[in-house]
Design a protein around this motif. Sequence first.
Motif, PDB file in Angstrom:
ATOM      1  N   LYS A  15      -0.996  -1.213  -4.461  1.00  0.00           N
ATOM      2  CA  LYS A  15      -1.872  -0.052  -4.641  1.00  0.00           C
ATOM      3  C   LYS A  15      -1.035   1.215  -4.496  1.00  0.00           C
ATOM      4  O   LYS A  15      -0.218   1.327  -3.570  1.00  0.00           O
ATOM      5  CB  LYS A  15      -3.010  -0.096  -3.615  1.00  0.00           C
ATOM      6  CG  LYS A  15      -3.755   1.231  -3.415  1.00  0.00           C
ATOM      7  CD  LYS A  15      -3.250   1.929  -2.159  1.00  0.00           C
ATOM      8  CE  LYS A  15      -3.916   3.251  -1.860  1.00  0.00           C
ATOM      9  NZ  LYS A  15      -3.346   3.922  -0.662  1.00  0.00           N
ATOM     10  N   ALA A  51       3.174  -1.186   4.046  1.00  0.00           N
ATOM     11  CA  ALA A  51       2.495   0.086   3.818  1.00  0.00           C
ATOM     12  C   ALA A  51       3.500   1.225   3.919  1.00  0.00           C
ATOM     13  O   ALA A  51       4.330   1.254   4.828  1.00  0.00           O
ATOM     14  CB  ALA A  51       1.368   0.284   4.830  1.00  0.00           C
ATOM     15  N   VAL A  96      -7.157   1.090   3.468  1.00  0.00           N
ATOM     16  CA  VAL A  96      -6.864  -0.011   2.543  1.00  0.00           C
ATOM     17  C   VAL A  96      -6.238  -1.185   3.287  1.00  0.00           C
ATOM     18  O   VAL A  96      -6.594  -2.342   3.036  1.00  0.00           O
ATOM     19  CB  VAL A  96      -5.933   0.474   1.409  1.00  0.00           C
ATOM     20  CG1 VAL A  96      -5.457  -0.695   0.555  1.00  0.00           C
ATOM     21  CG2 VAL A  96      -6.659   1.494   0.543  1.00  0.00           C
ATOM     22  N   ASP A 156       0.863  -1.186   0.000  1.00  0.00           N
ATOM     23  CA  ASP A 156       0.000   0.000   0.000  1.00  0.00           C
ATOM     24  C   ASP A 156       0.898   1.235   0.000  1.00  0.00           C
ATOM     25  O   ASP A 156       1.503   1.577   1.023  1.00  0.00           O
ATOM     26  CB  ASP A 156      -0.899  -0.018   1.241  1.00  0.00           C
ATOM     27  CG  ASP A 156      -1.857   1.166   1.291  1.00  0.00           C
ATOM     28  OD1 ASP A 156      -1.852   1.975   0.348  1.00  0.00           O
ATOM     29  OD2 ASP A 156      -2.602   1.277   2.287  1.00  0.00           O
ATOM     30  N   ALA A 174      -0.448   5.139   2.442  1.00  0.00           N
ATOM     31  CA  ALA A 174      -1.351   4.406   3.341  1.00  0.00           C
ATOM     32  C   ALA A 174      -2.370   5.300   4.033  1.00  0.00           C
ATOM     33  O   ALA A 174      -3.416   4.816   4.481  1.00  0.00           O
ATOM     34  CB  ALA A 174      -0.539   3.637   4.389  1.00  0.00           C
TER      35      ALA A 174
END
Length: 272
Positions: A165, A85, A70, A62, A65
């Motif tokens: 992501k 993250a 998420v 991530d 973050a």
Amino acid sequence: MQMLKKALAASPIGQKALTFREHRELKRLASSASEQTGQKVNDLTSRRLRDALCEDGKTFVDVGAHIGSVIGGVMHASRPGKIIAIEAMPEKIADLRGNFPDAQIVHCAVGDSEGEVEFTVDVAASGYSSLDPAVRDRAADFYILKVWMRRLDDVLPHEGIDVMKIDIEGAELGALRGADKVVAGSRPVIVFESGVHDMQGFPKAELFQWFADHDYDVVAPIRVAHDAPAMTLDVFLDAHQYPRLTQDFFGIPKERRIEIRDRARAILGINA
């Protein structure tokens, strides 16, 4: 309110509340025949797929973050072996580490080089904070931090990452330019945001070209579970025009397209 959001992000109840709120908003838009309904459908589909798509035992990353929404969603919807993250804002790091002790929290900005950089914090809406200096023109109140920027290749393992992501308010291309070894070694699905604003030096056309150069298809969330052709540059650029098609996009390695299609169908309950 921000403290409540942080607490909800880490809890199953909070994740259910977020889903309920999004579905309620979708119903409101649909009942009013809003031109924004299409984007909301893509937003909901993106969240469902993003949170559940990581293969069991693999790593989810991530980048950006924020308060951990998420991270919480992924923990409750899938069983990754590891979550990494990355967050640039120092005041968020302690909360992330406290709320998600099983995740690896890395404190830095990311880009295509290493060194100290200026990071602009939007006081009223910290989620819009960014390396992009143009935030200062859009925010009612802001302040500037000095933060350390690193390359993803120097932060992440080069193998074993299944889904990544990236949502860093316009600086996504810089992050990807610093991730060649990660991308070559893991070939992850990359779920990325692309908003209406261009960060200087990172135009949308070059972001799209990065995916083409690395043999990725760019796909809207509602297309991930289907066989529709990948976006062309024109379609990608048009998706940003009002009313927007989506603000989230899936970058899928061409050699994984069928695999990810089938995983998405299982998540969404779509029969082949």
